[in-house]
Motif scaffolding. Structure first.
Motif, PDB file in Angstrom:
ATOM      1  N   TYR A 253       0.823  -1.216   0.000  1.00 23.80           N
ATOM      2  CA  TYR A 253       0.000   0.000   0.000  1.00 23.80           C
ATOM      3  C   TYR A 253       0.858   1.267   0.000  1.00 23.80           C
ATOM      4  CZ  TYR A 253      -3.652  -3.361   1.154  1.00 23.80           C
ATOM      5  OH  TYR A 253      -4.494  -4.438   1.153  1.00 23.80           O
ATOM      6  N   VAL A 254       1.809   1.320  -0.908  1.00 31.35           N
ATOM      7  CA  VAL A 254       2.679   2.489  -1.039  1.00 31.35           C
ATOM      8  C   VAL A 254       2.077   3.410  -2.100  1.00 31.35           C
ATOM      9  CG1 VAL A 254       5.009   3.318  -1.525  1.00 31.35           C
ATOM     10  CG2 VAL A 254       4.669   1.069  -0.431  1.00 31.35           C
ATOM     11  N   THR A 255       1.474   4.507  -1.658  1.00 33.59           N
ATOM     12  CA  THR A 255       0.843   5.446  -2.583  1.00 33.59           C
ATOM     13  C   THR A 255       1.883   6.098  -3.481  1.00 33.59           C
ATOM     14  OG1 THR A 255      -0.897   5.906  -0.972  1.00 33.59           O
ATOM     15  CG2 THR A 255      -0.624   7.494  -2.755  1.00 33.59           C
ATOM     16  N   SER A 256       1.649   6.065  -4.784  1.00 36.52           N
ATOM     17  CA  SER A 256       2.559   6.613  -5.809  1.00 36.52           C
ATOM     18  C   SER A 256       3.911   5.899  -5.815  1.00 36.52           C
ATOM     19  CB  SER A 256       2.759   8.119  -5.615  1.00 36.52           C
ATOM     20  OG  SER A 256       1.541   8.808  -5.716  1.00 36.52           O
ATOM     21  N   GLY A 257       3.941   4.679  -5.320  1.00 36.83           N
ATOM     22  CA  GLY A 257       5.199   3.952  -5.225  1.00 36.83           C
ATOM     23  C   GLY A 257       5.862   3.678  -6.556  1.00 36.83           C
ATOM     24  N   GLU A 258       5.076   3.416  -7.589  1.00 39.15           N
ATOM     25  CA  GLU A 258       5.669   3.117  -8.897  1.00 39.15           C
ATOM     26  C   GLU A 258       6.216   4.374  -9.559  1.00 39.15           C
ATOM     27  OE1 GLU A 258       4.521   0.889 -13.081  1.00 39.15           O
ATOM     28  OE2 GLU A 258       3.038   2.154 -12.102  1.00 39.15           O
ATOM     29  N   ARG A 259       5.538   5.507  -9.370  1.00 43.31           N
ATOM     30  CA  ARG A 259       5.866   6.716 -10.127  1.00 43.31           C
ATOM     31  C   ARG A 259       6.873   7.625  -9.429  1.00 43.31           C
ATOM     32  NH1 ARG A 259      -0.557   7.977 -10.904  1.00 43.31           N
ATOM     33  NH2 ARG A 259      -1.058   6.191 -12.240  1.00 43.31           N
ATOM     34  N   ALA A 260       7.031   7.494  -8.121  1.00 39.98           N
ATOM     35  CA  ALA A 260       7.862   8.428  -7.360  1.00 39.98           C
ATOM     36  C   ALA A 260       9.350   8.259  -7.684  1.00 39.98           C
ATOM     37  CB  ALA A 260       7.621   8.237  -5.873  1.00 39.98           C
ATOM     38  N   ASP A 261      10.132   9.311  -7.378  1.00 38.61           N
ATOM     39  CA  ASP A 261      11.593   9.258  -7.530  1.00 38.61           C
ATOM     40  C   ASP A 261      12.248   8.601  -6.320  1.00 38.61           C
ATOM     41  OD1 ASP A 261      11.496  10.918  -9.932  1.00 38.61           O
ATOM     42  OD2 ASP A 261      11.037  12.569  -8.575  1.00 38.61           O
TER      43      ASP A 261
ATOM     44  N   ASP B 109      -1.563   5.345  -8.242  1.00 35.10           N
ATOM     45  CA  ASP B 109      -1.027   3.983  -8.182  1.00 35.10           C
ATOM     46  C   ASP B 109      -0.674   3.623  -6.743  1.00 35.10           C
ATOM     47  OD1 ASP B 109       1.298   5.840  -8.498  1.00 35.10           O
ATOM     48  OD2 ASP B 109       2.437   3.998  -8.250  1.00 35.10           O
ATOM     49  N   THR B 110      -0.969   2.398  -6.353  1.00 36.21           N
ATOM     50  CA  THR B 110      -0.678   1.904  -5.012  1.00 36.21           C
ATOM     51  C   THR B 110       0.154   0.632  -5.171  1.00 36.21           C
ATOM     52  OG1 THR B 110      -2.758   2.818  -4.181  1.00 36.21           O
ATOM     53  CG2 THR B 110      -1.677   1.164  -2.818  1.00 36.21           C
ATOM     54  N   ALA B 111       1.397   0.677  -4.710  1.00 37.26           N
ATOM     55  CA  ALA B 111       2.365  -0.374  -5.031  1.00 37.26           C
ATOM     56  C   ALA B 111       2.713  -1.237  -3.826  1.00 37.26           C
ATOM     57  CB  ALA B 111       3.635   0.259  -5.596  1.00 37.26           C
TER      58      ALA B 111
ATOM     59  N   MET C 238      15.194  -2.777  -4.329  1.00 31.32           N
ATOM     60  CA  MET C 238      13.777  -2.546  -4.054  1.00 31.32           C
ATOM     61  C   MET C 238      12.987  -2.905  -5.305  1.00 31.32           C
ATOM     62  SD  MET C 238      11.818   0.788  -2.480  1.00 31.32           S
ATOM     63  CE  MET C 238      12.111   1.835  -3.896  1.00 31.32           C
ATOM     64  N   LYS C 239      12.300  -4.030  -5.258  1.00 36.50           N
ATOM     65  CA  LYS C 239      11.649  -4.581  -6.439  1.00 36.50           C
ATOM     66  C   LYS C 239      10.136  -4.412  -6.360  1.00 36.50           C
ATOM     67  CE  LYS C 239      15.352  -8.000  -6.580  1.00 36.50           C
ATOM     68  NZ  LYS C 239      15.717  -9.428  -6.386  1.00 36.50           N
ATOM     69  N   LEU C 240       9.553  -3.856  -7.412  1.00 38.69           N
ATOM     70  CA  LEU C 240       8.099  -3.700  -7.486  1.00 38.69           C
ATOM     71  C   LEU C 240       7.458  -5.077  -7.606  1.00 38.69           C
ATOM     72  CD1 LEU C 240       5.613  -1.808  -7.778  1.00 38.69           C
ATOM     73  CD2 LEU C 240       5.986  -1.920 -10.248  1.00 38.69           C
ATOM     74  N   ASP C 241       6.593  -5.419  -6.673  1.00 35.20           N
ATOM     75  CA  ASP C 241       5.935  -6.722  -6.680  1.00 35.20           C
ATOM     76  C   ASP C 241       4.624  -6.679  -7.455  1.00 35.20           C
ATOM     77  OD1 ASP C 241       5.638  -9.464  -5.878  1.00 35.20           O
ATOM     78  OD2 ASP C 241       4.180  -8.808  -4.383  1.00 35.20           O
ATOM     79  N   ARG C 242       3.804  -5.620  -7.196  1.00 36.49           N
ATOM     80  CA  ARG C 242       2.512  -5.520  -7.880  1.00 36.49           C
ATOM     81  C   ARG C 242       1.920  -4.138  -7.658  1.00 36.49           C
ATOM     82  NH1 ARG C 242       1.893  -8.110  -3.106  1.00 36.49           N
ATOM     83  NH2 ARG C 242       0.300  -7.290  -1.665  1.00 36.49           N
ATOM     84  N   LEU C 243       0.926  -3.805  -8.484  1.00 39.77           N
ATOM     85  CA  LEU C 243       0.093  -2.628  -8.283  1.00 39.77           C
ATOM     86  C   LEU C 243      -1.290  -3.105  -7.855  1.00 39.77           C
ATOM     87  CD1 LEU C 243       1.026  -0.381 -11.354  1.00 39.77           C
ATOM     88  CD2 LEU C 243       1.825  -0.174  -9.002  1.00 39.77           C
ATOM     89  N   GLU C 244      -1.854  -2.458  -6.836  1.00 39.40           N
ATOM     90  CA  GLU C 244      -3.132  -2.898  -6.289  1.00 39.40           C
ATOM     91  C   GLU C 244      -4.307  -2.349  -7.100  1.00 39.40           C
ATOM     92  OE1 GLU C 244      -3.086  -5.036  -4.022  1.00 39.40           O
ATOM     93  OE2 GLU C 244      -1.212  -4.762  -2.896  1.00 39.40           O
TER      94      GLU C 244
END
Length: 404
Positions: A167-175, A219-221, A204-210
């Protein structure tokens, strides 16, 4: 304490409202339906809004950008960046909560950095978009139960992070992502620190988008941290584990961000009320402020009840931001604002849908979308139940161990 909108912030409020009305509202339904599609309309807007927030140390605009306490002389009454940011948020969330959360450089991680970073870190991270990673599968409402570990490698001068964040808000798009981790689980809350991790870090590996009920434009990552190496210079605050001070360092962030989430709820609540009042007027139901509620149409009486709750939430939010701007301890007031505004938003949105009948429930209007968006504002940055626990502990003088 004067809780009217300060005159110096009226231009900001007007600009934010214009953005909400002319940019957010027209594309609100589009990005609700196109979940995970990045709203390109926000790129130029974010650059324009960077200068809107008066005195922000992280260069945030009228969104959830950075806020920072400043010491005054004790006599001067200040309306500063906390209040201006909250006022901007209220207007933008009148337009669309998900789009606000999708705006570059307006992440809650920016508030974390602004709250506790040193001057060198503020300069180094200036202009970057920062998400916040706290929640874990085993640590939801209880932030102190975090299991993600951070071990210091003396050989390289880096911290090595391992764990999982959801539940990381803007996790995919953030710097950047501000990650909460513990230096020593045996020492409890006091060992929890926050680390700024570059989004490009290979550990730090992106697992999924909710897929979500509301705020679908945002996006919530979920991330897996696998031997994620972070320079020691990216630790926010002191590396020392101070058992006496405990959790206070990282929790200071919430005293600033909870009023901002309350402001989001206030803005969305106002949107619901204004839309409902228009539809009631179309149906011939007028709200008369000079008559007792019980002598009016039942729908008008219910509207007056909702509006009273809205006004209470707005004033509590303004109070919490005013206290932060004037270097007054506001932990209790921040939880008051978050608890009241979050619950009011959910309650008012659903009641407005009911009052407006088929039109409220259908997709012709945005009321049904606002009802879906509103629920998250009662959850993130501390659920309703957690806020009530915090309030009870402070009023009763109980510790977290004494009152669970």
């Amino acid at each position: 304490m004067n809780l009217e909108t300060p005159k110096k912030f009226l231009p900001l409020v007007g600009q934010a409202h214009q953005v909400a009305e002319e940019i957010f509202r027209p594309v609100s339904r589009k990005y609700d339906q196109e979940e995970h599609a990045y709203p390109r309309e926000l790129d130029m807007l974010a650059a324009l809004l960077d200068g809107m927030n008066d005195g922000s140390d992280m260069g945030g605009g009228a969104g959830a950008g950075g806020v920072r306490r400043q010491e005054g002389n004790g006599d001067e009454i200040r309306n500063g960046s906390n209040m201006s940011t909250a006022l901007g948020i209220m207007e933008l969330c009148w337009g669309d909560v998900g789009l606000l959360l999708s705006m570059p450089r307006q992440g809650l991680g920016n508030s974390a950095i602004a709250s506790v970073a040193n001057d060198e870190q503020l300069e180094r991270f200036r202009g970057k978009w920062a998400a916040m990673a706290i929640t874990e599968p085993e640590a939801g409402s209880d932030s102190a139960a975090i299991r993600t570990t951070a071990e210091y490698d003396e050989r390289t001068g880096e911290y090595v992070l391992n764990g999982e964040k959801i539940y990381v808000t803007s996790g995919e798009r953030a710097d950047l992502v501000v990650v909460w981790a513990t230096l020593d689980r045996s020492k409890g809350r006091a060992a929890i620190k926050s680390f700024v991790v570059e989004r490009s870090n290979p550990g730090m590996k992106l697992d999924r988008l909710e897929h979500k009920l509301g705020i679908r434009a945002s996006d919530t990552a979920a991330f897996i941290l696998d031997n994620c190496r972070v320079p020691r210079e990216n630790l926010l605050g002191s590396p020392e584990v101070d058992v006496k001070r405990g959790f206070a360092g990282v929790m200071q962030t919430f005293d600033n961000t909870r009023p901002l989430v309350a402001a989001m709820a206030v803005g969305l609540t106002r949107a619901c009320l204004e839309q409902t009042k228009e539809l009631l007027a179309e149906a011939g139901v007028e709200v008369d402020y000079d008559k007792p509620a019980q002598s009016q149409h039942a729908a008008a009486a219910e509207y007056l009840s909702m509006e009273a709750d809205y006004e209470a939430a707005r004033l509590l939010t303004m109070e919490a931001t005013w206290m932060a701007d004037n270097s007054k301890p506001n932990s209790l007031q921040a939880s008051y604002a978050k608890a009241k505004a979050g619950r009011t938003c959910v309650d008012v949105a659903l009641r407005c849908v009911r009052l407006c009948g088929a039109r409220g429930y259908g997709e012709e209007l945005l009321l049904e979308k606002w009802a879906r968006d509103g629920k998250i504002l009662d959850i993130f940055e501390g659920t309703q139940q957690i806020q009530l626990l915090i309030i009870a502990r402070q009023l009763l003088g109980k510790s977290s161990q004494e009152l669970r």
